[in-house]
Design an enzyme around this catalytic site. Structure first.
Site, PDB file in Angstrom:
ATOM      1  N   GLU A  67       1.816   9.258  -1.295  1.00 57.87           N
ATOM      2  CA  GLU A  67       2.631   8.092  -1.619  1.00 57.87           C
ATOM      3  C   GLU A  67       3.653   7.747  -0.533  1.00 57.87           C
ATOM      4  O   GLU A  67       3.893   6.573  -0.243  1.00 57.87           O
ATOM      5  CB  GLU A  67       3.328   8.285  -2.965  1.00 57.87           C
ATOM      6  CG  GLU A  67       2.436   7.999  -4.183  1.00 57.87           C
ATOM      7  CD  GLU A  67       1.505   9.142  -4.538  1.00 57.87           C
ATOM      8  OE1 GLU A  67       1.634  10.224  -3.926  1.00 57.87           O
ATOM      9  OE2 GLU A  67       0.638   8.968  -5.418  1.00 57.87           O
ATOM     10  N   HIS A 134       2.827   9.960 -16.991  1.00 60.46           N
ATOM     11  CA  HIS A 134       1.927   8.858 -16.631  1.00 60.46           C
ATOM     12  C   HIS A 134       2.192   7.613 -17.474  1.00 60.46           C
ATOM     13  O   HIS A 134       1.325   6.755 -17.594  1.00 60.46           O
ATOM     14  CB  HIS A 134       0.459   9.276 -16.810  1.00 60.46           C
ATOM     15  CG  HIS A 134      -0.051  10.175 -15.724  1.00 60.46           C
ATOM     16  ND1 HIS A 134       0.469  11.421 -15.486  1.00 60.46           N
ATOM     17  CD2 HIS A 134      -1.022  10.008 -14.790  1.00 60.46           C
ATOM     18  CE1 HIS A 134      -0.181  11.985 -14.466  1.00 60.46           C
ATOM     19  NE2 HIS A 134      -1.082  11.141 -14.030  1.00 60.46           N
TER      20      HIS A 134
END
Lengths: 331, 336
Positions: A67, A134
């Site tokens: 990321e 999540h």
């Protein structure tokens, strides 16, 4: 895209894919990067399907699971004159890019005294029913970081028009894609071709006179359902769909609440120190003497997102809890 | 080109180039000495991260790059910023937060940005420039030009994840990036051997398929030669290089840090091997510069430094109505 005045039926996800397709097709400086975004599979939930096949893997770039590298590459490419659109798969994973996005992307225009700017877009999905790592909604973090715009569309039409605005914008933009909407097969009318929904402009999908329900993103459908239920009870609710959180459309919110004199703010992010706290404070500061009741906030519990269905159901607001809060402010 | 050939090439650079490199190194040295003297005397408030001992490590790399190449540096970046072409007025102005600064005082000591000269960003966060350098490299690659991007970072950055993510992506995408590790043997106040067992930091690049080169960072022409080779590789599409430039830090981590935790003998060795006089003496020995010319240059640069600092000290700070400008593009109705 030939006819710009026609419309077609699209899902929320198809509208996002259409916006990316148009941006790639019309601006050679636009490129996409992110995990799994190239064909196959064209994104873990297939949002970018077909785009690498159409535009090549040099412009639709699948990345390692890195990321920071994704966000950094987007920042550098923007400094180098391109318009990157980075995908960070889920908002929980934005924790991994906070240094790049906040310390660098958001602050660089200011730190450089306006000599530099970063026209980059970061798309991220807000997960749903996948447990605590999540499924989270952390948009308030980004609202609190000067220099990055935050867009949270609630309809397919706004998703497409806002995403195209983000990509064309000269500031870093965070674009939120709630999973329940991405996964929805519901189709709605979406204009064909390139059109823009201005960043920082709220919509009023339902006009009303008794109370304002202020919402954005995945809670807007629930707000609309609540308004429909309340209409049957004789309560005229106006729904303000913010569409953007930064800049925030103070004018539309205050105009609505000045008229209705009652407001309920709702979001899927935690209620404590959530976006609704800022919106509520702003309403109280500007309209103190005109309010019939204090502003109510209907938002998620201050807990990690629970997995057990019994807890998940009471963790986040829905149409019935919104309607219940409205009934309370109507008394 | 072999390393020996590259080294010979650097030593036979045109004399004007050699003198220009020395002039830049001496400018960095004198600017830093003068600024720190001003801080010590209380002439102005501020903070600063010294580069003493690392002038050759910084200037040698950038002298091997083109004017239109990109660079990213860190808070210990004054040598990089000056080498990339910024004026002393712009640097001092920014150090003091004045309108004459390169970012009109909105960035400050740790955020020098001079995009006109390719100095794209200075980060105050250890290691964070490296993923961004990849993006600049990617932009050049996608735009089809042969610009190279250099990114400098301290040895401390080899302990952070961002660098390793960046190395992997740079290798995967064959990006025209030079990762310049200024190894001054200190991660802030912790010595190298107390934070890693990696004997040679350039080895960190090898598992990613990136050549890792280590060079004596007190020998400016050795640095130049290694950087020129890395730049050539990047420019012809052969991808990134990790260039470890070893130059012991002579002073503390920041102005005010006495460095009392540093080994005195090691610091003394570093002082005795000071890269600035070392290169000056080499130029004299080679007959490129007379001793009188060396002294004249010292005086000339000292005067330039004094004048530039005076400009900064006598310049205004931004008017208060500038508080909200440059957060976003102009015309955005942003929160206040």
């Amino acid at each position: 895209m030939t006819a710009t005045h026609t419309e077609s039926e699209m899902t929320f996800g198809e509208a996002i894919n259409d916006a990316l397709d148009i941006a790639l097709g019309s601006d050679p400086t636009v490129f996409l990067l992110g995990e799994d975004i190239a064909d196959p599979p064209g994104g873990v939930v297939r949002l970018t399907q077909g785009l690498s096949t159409k535009y090549g893997t040099h412009r639709v770039r699948a990345t390692p699971i890195s990321e920071q590298a994704i966000a950094g590459a987007a920042i550098g490419a923007a400094l180098g004159g391109l318009r990157p659109v980075a995908e960070i798969m889920l908002m929980d994973f934005m924790t991994l890019v906070m240094d790049q996005l906040i310390n660098h992307a958001a602050k660089h225009r200011y730190m450089s005294g306006g000599t530099s700017h970063l026209p980059l877009t970061v798309r991220t999905r807000i997960g749903h029913r996948r447990g605590a790592q999540h499924s989270s909604s952390y948009e308030a973090w980004f609202m609190h970081a000067p220099g990055i715009k935050v867009c949270a569309p609630a309809t397919a039409q706004d998703a497409k028009g806002l995403l195209l605005s983000c990509i064309a914008d000269d500031d870093p933009c965070l674009f939120l894609e709630p999973t329940p909407m991405v996964r929805s097969r519901r189709r709605s009318q979406v204009p064909a071709g390139d059109y823009r929904v201005p960043i920082g402009q709220a919509a009023v999908p339902v006009a009303g006179t008794d109370v304002s329900i202020i919402s954005y993103g995945q809670m807007t459908p629930a707000a609309l359902d609540a308004a429909a239920t309340l209409a049957n009870e004789g309560i005229s609710a106006e729904v303000v769909d913010l569409r953007s959180l930064v800049p925030l459309d103070h004018h539309t919110v205050l105009t609505s609440v000045a008229k209705t004199r009652r407001a309920v703010v709702t979001h899927a992010a935690a209620r404590f120190a959530g976006p609704g706290a800022e919106i509520s404070a702003m309403i109280h500061e500007e309209l103190f003497g005109q309010l019939e009741r204090p502003v109510r906030r209907v938002a998620s519990a201050f807990t990690p997102v629970p997995f057990a269905e019994s807890l998940a159901q009471i963790h986040a607001p829905d149409a019935s809890t919104i309607a219940e809060s409205v009934r309370e402010v109507m008394t | 080109m072999s390393t020996a050939d590259a080294d010979a090439g650097a030593r036979s650079l045109p004399v004007s180039d050699l003198l220009s490199i020395y002039r830049t190194m001496l400018t960095v040295r004198l600017a830093e000495e003068r600024f720190m003297r001003g801080l010590s005397r209380g002439e102005f408030p501020g903070f600063y991260f010294p580069v003493r001992g690392m002038e050759a490590a910084a200037v040698g790399v950038i002298a091997a790059l083109r004017r239109d190449d990109y660079y990213i540096t860190t808070y210990r970046g004054i040598a990089d910023v000056l080498a990339k072409g910024a004026s002393l007025e712009a640097v001092f102005g920014e150090l003091l937060g004045r309108v004459t600064g390169m970012s009109r005082g909105k960035g400050g000591t740790m955020h020098m940005a001079d995009p006109e000269r390719g100095m794209m960003l200075t980060t105050g966060i250890v290691g964070s420039g490296t993923p961004i350098a990849n993006g600049l490299g990617l932009a050049a690659q996608l735009q089809g030009n042969d610009r190279v991007t250099g990114v400098s970072f301290g040895d401390g950055a080899t302990s952070i994840g961002a660098l390793h993510e960046a190395l992997n992506l740079a290798s995967l995408w064959n990006l025209p990036v030079i990762f310049v590790c200024h190894n001054n043997l200190w991660g802030e106040c912790t010595p190298l051997d107390a934070y890693t067992r990696t004997a040679r930091l350039a080895e960190r690049a090898t598992p990613f398929g990136i050549p890792g080169v280590t060079v004596d960072g007190t020998d400016v022409l050795a640095v130049h030669a290694a950087a020129a080779q890395a730049a050539d590789r990047a420019r012809v599409g052969d991808g990134p290089t990790f260039l470890e430039v070893v130059a012991p830090r002579i002073l503390g981590h920041n102005f005010g840090d006495t460095g009392d935790y540093m080994d005195e003998a090691a610091v003394e060795r570093a002082r005795a091997n000071d890269p600035v006089p070392k290169f000056g003496e080499w130029l004299v020995a080679q007959g490129h510069l007379g001793r009188d010319e060396l002294e004249a240059m010292y005086q000339e640069i000292s005067d330039e430094v004094e004048q530039a600092l005076a400009v900064a000290v006598n310049s205004d700070m931004l008017p208060t109505d500038e508080l909200h400008t440059d957060v976003f593009a102009s015309g955005v109705n942003a929160p206040r």
